[in-house]
Write an enzyme that holds these catalytic residues in place. Structure first.
Site, PDB file in Angstrom:
ATOM      1  N   HIS A 320       1.720  -1.170  -9.456  1.00  0.00           N
ATOM      2  CA  HIS A 320       2.179  -2.484  -8.999  1.00  0.00           C
ATOM      3  C   HIS A 320       3.696  -2.535  -9.058  1.00  0.00           C
ATOM      4  CE1 HIS A 320       2.440  -6.807  -8.453  1.00  0.00           C
ATOM      5  NE2 HIS A 320       1.212  -6.711  -7.975  1.00  0.00           N
ATOM      6  N   ASP A 377      -6.936  -5.207  -7.547  1.00  0.00           N
ATOM      7  CA  ASP A 377      -7.789  -4.739  -6.450  1.00  0.00           C
ATOM      8  C   ASP A 377      -8.800  -3.694  -6.899  1.00  0.00           C
ATOM      9  OD1 ASP A 377      -6.803  -6.355  -4.359  1.00  0.00           O
ATOM     10  OD2 ASP A 377      -4.972  -5.188  -4.398  1.00  0.00           O
TER      11      ASP A 377
HETATM   12  N1  CMC Z   1      -1.291   6.764  -7.052  1.00  0.00           N
HETATM   13  C1  CMC Z   1      -0.482   7.805  -7.367  1.00  0.00           C
HETATM   14  N2  CMC Z   1       0.851   7.705  -7.547  1.00  0.00           N
HETATM   15  C2  CMC Z   1       1.389   6.482  -7.399  1.00  0.00           C
HETATM   16  C3  CMC Z   1       0.614   5.332  -7.094  1.00  0.00           C
HETATM   17  C4  CMC Z   1      -0.776   5.514  -6.919  1.00  0.00           C
HETATM   18  N3  CMC Z   1      -1.550   4.448  -6.622  1.00  0.00           N
HETATM   19  N4  CMC Z   1       1.410   4.243  -7.004  1.00  0.00           N
HETATM   20  C5  CMC Z   1       2.661   4.670  -7.259  1.00  0.00           C
HETATM   21  N5  CMC Z   1       2.646   6.017  -7.509  1.00  0.00           N
HETATM   22  C6  CMC Z   1       3.802   6.843  -7.903  1.00  0.00           C
HETATM   23  C7  CMC Z   1       4.705   7.124  -6.727  1.00  0.00           C
HETATM   24  O1  CMC Z   1       4.343   8.316  -6.061  1.00  0.00           O
HETATM   25  C8  CMC Z   1       6.045   7.218  -7.411  1.00  0.00           C
HETATM   26  O2  CMC Z   1       6.109   8.473  -8.079  1.00  0.00           O
HETATM   27  P1  CMC Z   1       7.529   9.263  -8.193  1.00  0.00           P
HETATM   28  O3  CMC Z   1       8.386   8.387  -9.053  1.00  0.00           O
HETATM   29  O4  CMC Z   1       7.182  10.570  -8.815  1.00  0.00           O
HETATM   30  O5  CMC Z   1       8.038   9.375  -6.778  1.00  0.00           O
HETATM   31  C9  CMC Z   1       5.973   6.154  -8.522  1.00  0.00           C
HETATM   32  O6  CMC Z   1       4.564   6.058  -8.820  1.00  0.00           O
HETATM   33  C10 CMC Z   1       6.510   4.782  -8.110  1.00  0.00           C
HETATM   34  O7  CMC Z   1       5.852   4.371  -6.896  1.00  0.00           O
HETATM   35  P2  CMC Z   1       6.507   3.435  -5.798  1.00  0.00           P
HETATM   36  O8  CMC Z   1       5.778   3.644  -4.508  1.00  0.00           O
HETATM   37  O9  CMC Z   1       7.989   3.605  -5.809  1.00  0.00           O
HETATM   38  O10 CMC Z   1       6.185   1.987  -6.379  1.00  0.00           O
HETATM   39  P3  CMC Z   1       6.234   0.619  -5.575  1.00  0.00           P
HETATM   40  O11 CMC Z   1       6.523  -0.438  -6.581  1.00  0.00           O
HETATM   41  O12 CMC Z   1       7.121   0.702  -4.404  1.00  0.00           O
HETATM   42  O13 CMC Z   1       4.719   0.461  -5.010  1.00  0.00           O
HETATM   43  C11 CMC Z   1       2.428  -0.082  -4.845  1.00  0.00           C
HETATM   44  C12 CMC Z   1       3.748  -0.350  -5.580  1.00  0.00           C
HETATM   45  C13 CMC Z   1       1.381  -1.117  -5.317  1.00  0.00           C
HETATM   46  C14 CMC Z   1       2.613  -0.242  -3.330  1.00  0.00           C
HETATM   47  C15 CMC Z   1       1.929   1.362  -5.186  1.00  0.00           C
HETATM   48  O14 CMC Z   1       1.723   1.481  -6.577  1.00  0.00           O
HETATM   49  C16 CMC Z   1       0.659   1.755  -4.416  1.00  0.00           C
HETATM   50  O15 CMC Z   1       0.739   2.234  -3.292  1.00  0.00           O
HETATM   51  N6  CMC Z   1      -0.551   1.546  -5.057  1.00  0.00           N
HETATM   52  C17 CMC Z   1      -1.809   1.806  -4.368  1.00  0.00           C
HETATM   53  C18 CMC Z   1      -2.185   0.630  -3.478  1.00  0.00           C
HETATM   54  C19 CMC Z   1      -2.615  -0.582  -4.263  1.00  0.00           C
HETATM   55  O16 CMC Z   1      -3.446  -0.494  -5.159  1.00  0.00           O
HETATM   56  N7  CMC Z   1      -2.073  -1.772  -3.886  1.00  0.00           N
HETATM   57  C20 CMC Z   1      -2.442  -3.056  -4.469  1.00  0.00           C
HETATM   58  C21 CMC Z   1      -1.332  -3.685  -5.249  1.00  0.00           C
HETATM   59  S1  CMC Z   1      -1.917  -5.057  -6.279  1.00  0.00           S
HETATM   60  C22 CMC Z   1      -2.397  -6.285  -5.176  1.00  0.00           C
HETATM   61  C23 CMC Z   1      -1.277  -6.962  -4.545  1.00  0.00           C
HETATM   62  O17 CMC Z   1      -0.547  -7.701  -5.228  1.00  0.00           O
HETATM   63  O18 CMC Z   1      -1.093  -6.772  -3.331  1.00  0.00           O
END
Ligand code: CMC
Length: 431
Positions: A320, A377
């Protein structure tokens, strides 16, 4: 919010020109303070660069507060745990719109009004016929909400508090009907009209599941009555989704509000933004991913894929932007899931795969060091599956819960005299 100029400022130096600039730090009631850079471009000739708005506050708000480090979420100051345990979704809607919980009498009136407004104009019902059988309900839902705007032109210019509330009550009330119709359209089966004798949540389940003219329900395991435990679980899911401050879809809703478009068109845009799997579409993707993994013995291989920097596979339902400790909504749902274990069928292969992923991810260094916890989720996907709701309806259910948040944010935006059209800048790198 107080403007504490002189005492509370931040000075920046441009090392190219050696000029310094001082900006006020604005204090909210809770959460990080913000640097007021509204004159920054005029002062310095520079834009600020912040893709994904990771450090940018685009508005002031009194609706929802999140402390991502502590795992805290409050609507109008009230903790989400308190709302989930002691109050219904409709009480939560009243709270968001009116800044306080309702009295018993106010709740009765509100409930009655929401029940009465659930019907759709017959003209709007024809729109559903234009969609193919098997259309995703999110596509139909978003289109129908845009169409709804054309039935209520008067909401584009709202003059008083009563009119704001009427506009909000109307959309909160009709969204479940539209979502249920969108679902039934996707199956090619006749619609079930709202039943004024049923509560908000039971009515939605009935419109989605009932056979025409009867109380039998379209459940995967045969025909049965809707159980109280199902209504309670779904009502809690609606409450937990009701608002989440400036997330991606709410930012879209505010952006559309800023152009002066109709509020229901702004909601329709929010629905489109929510559909993506990085946001509300994650609940559907969680179950699709568990089905794809297929068996417990394959879980470890998929965990390795998620950790591989050269593989863009991500574990759906983990991580998140804001919560860096745990998602308090997920904690409530995990407890609910454990309570439901006895009453619903949670001992399936799919649930075993989910448990194994959860167990590994909570202890694996990759996930722990990046604060990647199961989010809301992950658990809504599991609970809605146990409730025998098809996965294409998971994100529409998120929409039903979130509509009150979007419309409350829309109203707040409209009433805020500092609101401006959303118009970010860019760093041009082309020819
Ligand atoms: N699985 C594996 N690695 C992950 C995941 C995941 N679900 N989420 C983040 N990471 C890693 C990412 O690869 C990165 O690693 P590194 O630092 O080595 O490059 C690190 O964690 C930070 O990720 P980010 O993409 O920079 O984080 P963000 O804050 O931009 O993204 C997110 C947040 C929710 C989009 C992301 O965690 C994600 O894609 N999660 C899966 C989809 C999901 O479950 N979404 C629902 C969110 S909760 C409901 C809502 O409020 O919408």
């Amino acid at each position: 919010m107080q403007d504490t100029a002189n005492k509370n400022t931040f000075t920046l130096t441009n090392n190219q020109t050696e000029e310094t600039y001082t900006y006020n730090i604005l204090e909210g009631t809770r959460g990080p303070s913000v640097l007021d850079i509204r004159t920054f471009f005029a002062d310095t000739g520079l834009f600020t660069y912040d893709p994904g708005f990771t450090a940018t506050a685009a508005c002031t708000s009194t609706i929802t507060f999140i402390d991502g480090k502590k795992g805290e979420l409050r609507y109008r100051g009230i903790a989400i745990e308190d709302l989930a345990e002691h109050h219904s979704y409709l009480e939560t809607c009243f709270l968001l719109l009116n800044k306080r919980l309702p009295s018993k009498e106010e709740l009765n009136d509100f409930d009655l009004e929401i029940r009465h407004r659930a019907y759709l104009h017959r003209g709007l019902q024809k729109l559903f016929d234009a969609f193919p059988d098997d259309a995703h309900p999110m596509a139909t839902l978003s289109a129908a909400v845009t169409a709804l705007a054309s039935f209520y032109d008067e909401h584009i210019e709202i003059q008083n508090e009563e009119a704001y509330l009427e506009m909000a009550h109307r959309i909160i009330s009709k969204i479940p009907t539209i979502a249920a119709f969108a679902y039934r359209q996707s199956l090619g089966i006749p619609f079930i009209e709202p039943d004024i004798d049923l509560s908000f949540t039971k009515n939605f389940l009935t419109m989605m599941r009932a056979y025409p003219g009867g109380k039998m329900h379209l459940c995967a395991n045969g025909h049965e009555e809707i159980k109280d435990v199902e209504v309670r679980a779904l009502d809690t899911i609606f409450t937990l989704h009701a608002d989440h401050e400036q997330n991606a879809s709410t930012t879209v809703v505010r952006g559309v509000a800023s152009t002066g478009a109709h509020p229901y068109v702004a909601i329709s845009s929010g629905i489109a933004a929510l559909w993506g799997r990085a946001h509300g579409g994650a609940n559907e993707s969680v179950i699709a991913q568990l089905e794809y993994i297929g068996s417990v013995d394959k879980v470890e291989a998929f965990i390795e894929k998620a950790k591989d920097p050269n593989d863009d596979f991500r574990l759906m339902g983990f991580g998140h932007r804001v919560y860096k400790n745990f998602d308090p909504r997920a904690k409530i749902l995990k407890e609910l899931q454990d309570e439901l274990r006895e009453e619903l069928n949670l001992d399936t292969e799919l649930m075993a795969i989910a448990r194994k992923i959860e167990e590994i991810a909570l202890s694996d260094e990759y996930f722990v060091s990046r604060n990647l916890y199961p989010n809301i989720d992950f658990y809504t996907g599991i609970i809605l599956t146990a409730l025998q709701i098809p996965k294409t309806m998971f994100t529409p259910i998120f929409v039903i819960g979130r509509t009150v948040g979007w419309i409350t944010q829309w109203i707040e935006f409209k009433k805020d005299e500092t609101s401006k059209i959303a118009r970010p800048r860019q760093l041009y790198t082309g020819k």
